[in-house]
Motif scaffolding. Structure first.
Motif, PDB file in Angstrom:
ATOM      1  N   ALA A 162      20.961  31.642  30.187  1.00 38.15           N
ATOM      2  CA  ALA A 162      20.104  30.474  30.378  1.00 38.15           C
ATOM      3  C   ALA A 162      18.719  30.677  29.806  1.00 38.15           C
ATOM      4  N   ALA A 163      18.236  31.918  29.794  1.00 38.49           N
ATOM      5  CA  ALA A 163      16.889  32.197  29.309  1.00 38.49           C
ATOM      6  C   ALA A 163      16.711  31.849  27.835  1.00 38.49           C
ATOM      7  N   LEU A 164      17.825  31.775  27.090  1.00 39.78           N
ATOM      8  CA  LEU A 164      17.735  31.365  25.696  1.00 39.78           C
ATOM      9  C   LEU A 164      17.293  29.925  25.558  1.00 39.78           C
ATOM     10  N   PHE A 165      17.551  29.122  26.594  1.00 43.29           N
ATOM     11  CA  PHE A 165      17.314  27.684  26.519  1.00 43.29           C
ATOM     12  C   PHE A 165      16.109  27.226  27.339  1.00 43.29           C
ATOM     13  N   SER A 166      15.844  27.905  28.458  1.00 44.54           N
ATOM     14  CA  SER A 166      14.717  27.497  29.294  1.00 44.54           C
ATOM     15  C   SER A 166      14.425  28.561  30.350  1.00 44.54           C
ATOM     16  N   THR A 167      13.163  28.654  30.722  1.00 44.69           N
ATOM     17  CA  THR A 167      12.760  29.499  31.852  1.00 44.69           C
ATOM     18  C   THR A 167      12.457  28.652  33.091  1.00 44.69           C
ATOM     19  N   GLU A 168      12.778  27.359  33.024  1.00 44.64           N
ATOM     20  CA  GLU A 168      12.473  26.444  34.118  1.00 44.64           C
ATOM     21  C   GLU A 168      13.629  26.296  35.101  1.00 44.64           C
TER      22      GLU A 168
END
Length: 305
Positions: A205-211
């Motif tokens: 998921a960190a590839l796409f967002s840290t939110e």
């Protein structure tokens, strides 16, 4: 087939080459006359090759999709038999995919949900009633008066369908479930929606967002004990959405497993075989050995086959 000069085909998951090759070598220490022809191109090849009698056993790092099982059953009249030899993945880890997980916005106040609550969120006609609003989960603040916004992948026979069958008692997704094209779209939707929640398979998921963050989960037997896909929880067999590293075999109901395959499976489940899995725990694939209770159960099951 001449027992003294056997070459046995193994077709299945490509990421499991780091397990299958050492397991084959470990087996050949006891059976040097046996050779293996390994064609490891993906889990999607495993069940079909097994159904076509083109694979001696089939390595998979996920559960078979429903359509794969249906195709096998149509040909054979029964389902393949699974032997679990480890867990698939842990995380989140930099640069690696995490196991299947539930994602919420990072500001979401919930500590976690039980598997029954999860099923009531993501399906219709749950036995105890559907969960459609955050206040039903005791979420406070701005969540208290808001509906739950559901996101996920398309129910097209792959992960979303398998999740529905495995964890939602095969019930359908609600009408407000928004099916998106890919994992990036799902993560980005939750990142932009504080009232969103999503179910996804293997994903970094960190590839796409840290939110976004993963939501911890609890079994219904221990509703106050929440677990995440972090290594310590996966290694103890506590994370409810863990997927198994499995070896599938074609074994008709009532038939006995041949001695050669039984010995190979027990070798993979031996201390040396599990050490092969442990050696990959911090690799990109992140395989984790079975905890003792699960390992003993699999050894006993294979012995009975």
């Amino acid at each position: 087939m001449n027992r003294a000069q056997q070459t046995l085909p193994i077709v299945g998951n490509d990421g499991m080459a780091s397990l299958v090759a050492p397991w084959c070598e470990l087996f050949r220490q006891q059976q040097p006359q046996i050779k293996f022809n390994c064609t490891l191109e993906g889990s999607s090849t495993a069940i079909m090759a097994l159904a076509a009698d083109a694979s001696w056993l089939a390595p998979m790092s996920r559960a078979p999709w429903p359509h794969e099982l249906a195709a096998f059953s149509a040909l054979k009249g029964y389902l393949p038999t699974a032997v679990h030899v480890g867990y698939t993945g842990h995380g989140p880890r930099p640069g690696a995919k995490s196991p299947p997980a539930i994602y919420v916005h990072r500001e979401n106040p919930l500590a976690g949900v039980t598997m029954s609550q999860l099923a009531a969120i993501f399906s219709v006609a749950a036995p105890a009633g559907d969960i459609t609003h955050w206040q039903q989960l005791n979420a406070d603040g701005k969540w208290q008066a808001r509906r739950i916004h559901l996101y996920g992948l398309r129910d097209n026979g792959k992960y979303a369908t398998a999740f529905r069958h495995a964890h939602l008692a095969s019930r359908h997704y609600p009408g407000h479930y928004e099916a998106l094209a890919d994992r990036q779209a799902v993560i980005e939707a939750v990142a932009q929606d504080p009232f969103g929640i999503a179910a996804l398979g293997w994903c970094n998921a960190a590839l796409f967002s840290t939110e976004v963050r993963m939501l911890a989960l609890a079994s219904d037997a221990q509703p106050a004990q929440f677990y995440s896909p972090q290594l310590s929880d996966v290694a103890q067999g506590n994370y409810p959405l863990s997927s198994y590293v499995s070896l599938y075999i074609d074994l008709a109901p009532g038939a006995k497993l041949d001695a050669l395959r039984k010995a190979w499976l027990l070798s993979a489940l031996s201390s040396d075989g599990q050490a092969v899995v442990a050696a990959q725990t911090h690799s990109a694939e992140g395989y984790v050995p079975l905890e003792k209770r699960a390992l003993d159960a699999q050894r006993e099951a294979v012995t009975r086959l």
